[in-house]
Design a protein around this motif. Structure first.
Motif, PDB file in Angstrom:
ATOM      1  N   PHE A  29       0.849  -1.191   0.000  1.00  0.00           N
ATOM      2  CA  PHE A  29       0.000   0.000   0.000  1.00  0.00           C
ATOM      3  C   PHE A  29       0.880   1.234   0.000  1.00  0.00           C
ATOM      4  N   PRO A  30       0.375   2.402  -0.487  1.00  0.00           N
ATOM      5  CA  PRO A  30      -1.023   2.653  -0.826  1.00  0.00           C
ATOM      6  C   PRO A  30      -1.465   2.087  -2.175  1.00  0.00           C
ATOM      7  N   GLY A  31      -0.557   1.554  -2.988  1.00  0.00           N
ATOM      8  CA  GLY A  31      -0.911   1.119  -4.346  1.00  0.00           C
ATOM      9  C   GLY A  31      -2.115   0.195  -4.404  1.00  0.00           C
ATOM     10  N   ASN A  32      -2.239  -0.715  -3.432  1.00  0.00           N
ATOM     11  CA  ASN A  32      -3.277  -1.738  -3.508  1.00  0.00           C
ATOM     12  C   ASN A  32      -4.361  -1.623  -2.438  1.00  0.00           C
ATOM     13  N   LEU A  33      -4.325  -0.523  -1.699  1.00  0.00           N
ATOM     14  CA  LEU A  33      -5.366  -0.243  -0.694  1.00  0.00           C
ATOM     15  C   LEU A  33      -5.687   1.240  -0.775  1.00  0.00           C
ATOM     16  N   ASP A  34      -6.860   1.625  -0.301  1.00  0.00           N
ATOM     17  CA  ASP A  34      -7.150   3.046  -0.170  1.00  0.00           C
ATOM     18  C   ASP A  34      -6.038   3.682   0.673  1.00  0.00           C
ATOM     19  N   MET A  35      -5.617   4.900   0.322  1.00  0.00           N
ATOM     20  CA  MET A  35      -4.421   5.448   0.988  1.00  0.00           C
ATOM     21  C   MET A  35      -4.612   5.752   2.477  1.00  0.00           C
ATOM     22  N   ALA A 123      19.494 -10.219   0.753  1.00  0.00           N
ATOM     23  CA  ALA A 123      18.867  -9.000   1.288  1.00  0.00           C
ATOM     24  C   ALA A 123      17.372  -9.240   1.482  1.00  0.00           C
ATOM     25  N   GLN A 124      16.850  -8.700   2.565  1.00  0.00           N
ATOM     26  CA  GLN A 124      15.406  -8.736   2.828  1.00  0.00           C
ATOM     27  C   GLN A 124      15.098  -7.548   3.733  1.00  0.00           C
ATOM     28  N   MET A 125      14.215  -6.674   3.289  1.00  0.00           N
ATOM     29  CA  MET A 125      13.983  -5.422   4.014  1.00  0.00           C
ATOM     30  C   MET A 125      12.540  -4.978   3.932  1.00  0.00           C
ATOM     31  N   ALA A 126      12.202  -4.058   4.800  1.00  0.00           N
ATOM     32  CA  ALA A 126      10.890  -3.420   4.698  1.00  0.00           C
ATOM     33  C   ALA A 126      11.054  -1.938   4.972  1.00  0.00           C
ATOM     34  N   GLN A 127      10.338  -1.117   4.206  1.00  0.00           N
ATOM     35  CA  GLN A 127      10.285   0.306   4.540  1.00  0.00           C
ATOM     36  C   GLN A 127       8.831   0.728   4.676  1.00  0.00           C
ATOM     37  N   ILE A 128       8.569   1.384   5.801  1.00  0.00           N
ATOM     38  CA  ILE A 128       7.217   1.836   6.123  1.00  0.00           C
ATOM     39  C   ILE A 128       7.247   3.355   6.209  1.00  0.00           C
ATOM     40  N   TRP A 129       6.288   4.003   5.579  1.00  0.00           N
ATOM     41  CA  TRP A 129       6.147   5.451   5.746  1.00  0.00           C
ATOM     42  C   TRP A 129       5.050   5.680   6.775  1.00  0.00           C
ATOM     43  N   VAL A 130       5.435   6.330   7.867  1.00  0.00           N
ATOM     44  CA  VAL A 130       4.483   6.646   8.931  1.00  0.00           C
ATOM     45  C   VAL A 130       4.067   8.102   8.757  1.00  0.00           C
ATOM     46  N   ASN A 131       2.785   8.319   8.537  1.00  0.00           N
ATOM     47  CA  ASN A 131       2.308   9.687   8.308  1.00  0.00           C
ATOM     48  C   ASN A 131       2.359  10.496   9.601  1.00  0.00           C
ATOM     49  N   GLY A 252      -1.956   0.934  14.568  1.00  0.00           N
ATOM     50  CA  GLY A 252      -1.856   2.329  14.986  1.00  0.00           C
ATOM     51  C   GLY A 252      -3.173   3.059  14.917  1.00  0.00           C
ATOM     52  N   GLU A 253      -3.231   4.134  15.689  1.00  0.00           N
ATOM     53  CA  GLU A 253      -4.428   4.976  15.717  1.00  0.00           C
ATOM     54  C   GLU A 253      -4.483   5.790  14.429  1.00  0.00           C
ATOM     55  N   PRO A 254      -5.605   5.715  13.694  1.00  0.00           N
ATOM     56  CA  PRO A 254      -5.669   6.444  12.424  1.00  0.00           C
ATOM     57  C   PRO A 254      -5.559   7.954  12.616  1.00  0.00           C
ATOM     58  N   ILE A 255      -4.958   8.608  11.630  1.00  0.00           N
ATOM     59  CA  ILE A 255      -4.909  10.076  11.614  1.00  0.00           C
ATOM     60  C   ILE A 255      -6.051  10.528  10.708  1.00  0.00           C
ATOM     61  N   ASN A 256      -7.059  11.131  11.296  1.00  0.00           N
ATOM     62  CA  ASN A 256      -8.239  11.498  10.500  1.00  0.00           C
ATOM     63  C   ASN A 256      -8.096  12.886   9.897  1.00  0.00           C
ATOM     64  N   GLU A 257      -7.225  12.971   8.886  1.00  0.00           N
ATOM     65  CA  GLU A 257      -6.990  14.235   8.187  1.00  0.00           C
ATOM     66  C   GLU A 257      -6.891  13.921   6.699  1.00  0.00           C
ATOM     67  N   PRO A 258      -7.176  14.925   5.853  1.00  0.00           N
ATOM     68  CA  PRO A 258      -7.016  14.679   4.408  1.00  0.00           C
ATOM     69  C   PRO A 258      -5.555  14.390   4.066  1.00  0.00           C
ATOM     70  N   PRO A 264       7.671  12.091  -3.264  1.00  0.00           N
ATOM     71  CA  PRO A 264       8.265  11.877  -1.940  1.00  0.00           C
ATOM     72  C   PRO A 264       7.642  12.715  -0.833  1.00  0.00           C
ATOM     73  N   PHE A 265       6.482  13.340  -1.112  1.00  0.00           N
ATOM     74  CA  PHE A 265       5.850  14.229  -0.133  1.00  0.00           C
ATOM     75  C   PHE A 265       4.475  13.701   0.254  1.00  0.00           C
ATOM     76  N   VAL A 266       4.165  13.761   1.550  1.00  0.00           N
ATOM     77  CA  VAL A 266       2.829  13.381   2.029  1.00  0.00           C
ATOM     78  C   VAL A 266       2.318  14.536   2.900  1.00  0.00           C
ATOM     79  N   MET A 267       1.368  15.293   2.342  1.00  0.00           N
ATOM     80  CA  MET A 267       0.876  16.495   3.024  1.00  0.00           C
ATOM     81  C   MET A 267      -0.648  16.441   3.149  1.00  0.00           C
ATOM     82  N   ASN A 268      -1.241  17.543   3.601  1.00  0.00           N
ATOM     83  CA  ASN A 268      -2.701  17.592   3.772  1.00  0.00           C
ATOM     84  C   ASN A 268      -3.406  18.254   2.587  1.00  0.00           C
ATOM     85  N   THR A 269      -2.704  19.158   1.879  1.00  0.00           N
ATOM     86  CA  THR A 269      -3.346  19.905   0.789  1.00  0.00           C
ATOM     87  C   THR A 269      -2.437  19.956  -0.437  1.00  0.00           C
ATOM     88  N   LYS A 270      -3.050  20.221  -1.592  1.00  0.00           N
ATOM     89  CA  LYS A 270      -2.285  20.364  -2.837  1.00  0.00           C
ATOM     90  C   LYS A 270      -1.345  21.571  -2.731  1.00  0.00           C
TER      91      LYS A 270
END
Ligand code: MN
Length: 289
Positions: A29-35, A123-131, A252-258, A264-270
């Motif tokens: 995810f997010p490719g295969n799930l709602d973001m 090699a075996q790895m995981a990378q997680i982006w935490v908003n 984790g507790e969801p972050i209820n924001e747009p 490489p950027f994860v923000m709230n607005t365009k």
């Protein structure tokens, strides 16, 4: 009241893509799930086992920016070297976790560690982006190099299972990572006959990535390299195993924001995305060769 959480779906590893020439990843995810489905976790790139031939020039991914979130890199096999424009650098060794808070913005690069690269190997790895929630998106960048030997572990009395707590709290065993929002992140190491009960608040978005072995999740058999997404209909999850297995546990507790995400950027607005590109052009992310 505690009740069993049901499995929403079991995902096979999606077709991989390369990040630079060093990381072959399956993006669950997010490719295969709602973001927002796994919020506060925005992205999961999983590098299933791959054998690299020796290379005198370390394979890697060159200088690139991030803003608005944290990257958590777990090396199960192999070694990754890292440099960023906030002056941090280090090596993520086998079993180590690097928790990097990009927040207001950094430039970084990620490479196979030089000596490891010369020999090559598994090699075996995981990378997680935490908003991050809006109020922390522009905070100072931060870097937590977490060594395998430093983690607190809960060992079950019968020694069939061990839970390494990266973040959060399992049976009063605390994670050493500091987080901005409530997050549980563990590596569960199971042996034949292990049976572990996890319990998370119903509203926490929760998933398991099977790193090693075939396990039983509730009543379902799940093989390695698969991701289990849980419904938000209960608290408890039963994990058991008839062989040696490793499972990455995320809740984790969801972050209820747009969310507006671009590259490489994860923000709230365009507008904030456009601002990120403008700030990058102006050199506000610092400098890194
Ligand atoms: Mn990166």
């Amino acid at each position: 009241m505690n009740e069993l959480r049901s499995i929403e779906k079991v995902m096979a590893p999606p077709a991989p893509h390369w990040v630079g020439n060093a990381f072959r990843v399956h993006n669950f995810f997010p490719g295969n799930l709602d973001m927002k489905r796994m919020s506060p976790f925005f992205l999961l790139d999983y590098g299933a086992k791959i054998e690299f031939p020796p290379s005198n020039i370390p394979r890697g991914v060159g200088v690139h920016p991030h803003r608005g979130f944290e990257t958590v890199t777990i090396a199960y096999h192999g070694k990754v070297a890292h440099h960023d424009s906030a002056g941090h650098s280090g090596v993520i060794g086998e079993g180590d976790v690097q928790w990097m808070t990009a927040a207001s913005g950094i430039l970084h690069k990620e490479y196979h560690e030089e000596e490891w690269s010369k020999k090559g190997g598994l090699a075996q790895m995981a990378q997680i982006w935490v908003n991050l929630p809006a109020k922390y998106k522009m905070s100072e960048p931060k870097y937590q190099p977490l060594k395998h030997s430093d983690f607190n572990r809960f060992v079950f009395p019968d020694k069939t299972a061990e839970v390494e707590v990266i973040a959060g709290n399992f049976k009063d065993t605390k994670g050493i990572a500091s987080t901005f929002t409530p997050i549980e992140m563990y590596n569960a190491y199971l042996k034949k006959g292990a049976s572990v009960l996890f319990s998370f608040p119903k509203e926490y978005n929760t998933g398991f990535l099977i790193i090693e072995g075939t396990v039983m999740v509730n009543d379902k058999t799940v093989p390695a390299d698969h991701f289990v997404l849980f419904a938000n209909d209960g608290t408890d999850i039963q994990l058991s195993s008839g062989e040696n297995a490793v499972v990455l546990v995320l809740s984790g507790e969801p972050i209820n924001e747009p969310i507006v995400s671009y590259g490489p950027f994860v923000m709230n607005t365009k507008q904030e995305i456009l601002q990120a590109y403008e700030d990058l052009d102006k050199g506000k992310f610092g400098f890194l060769e």
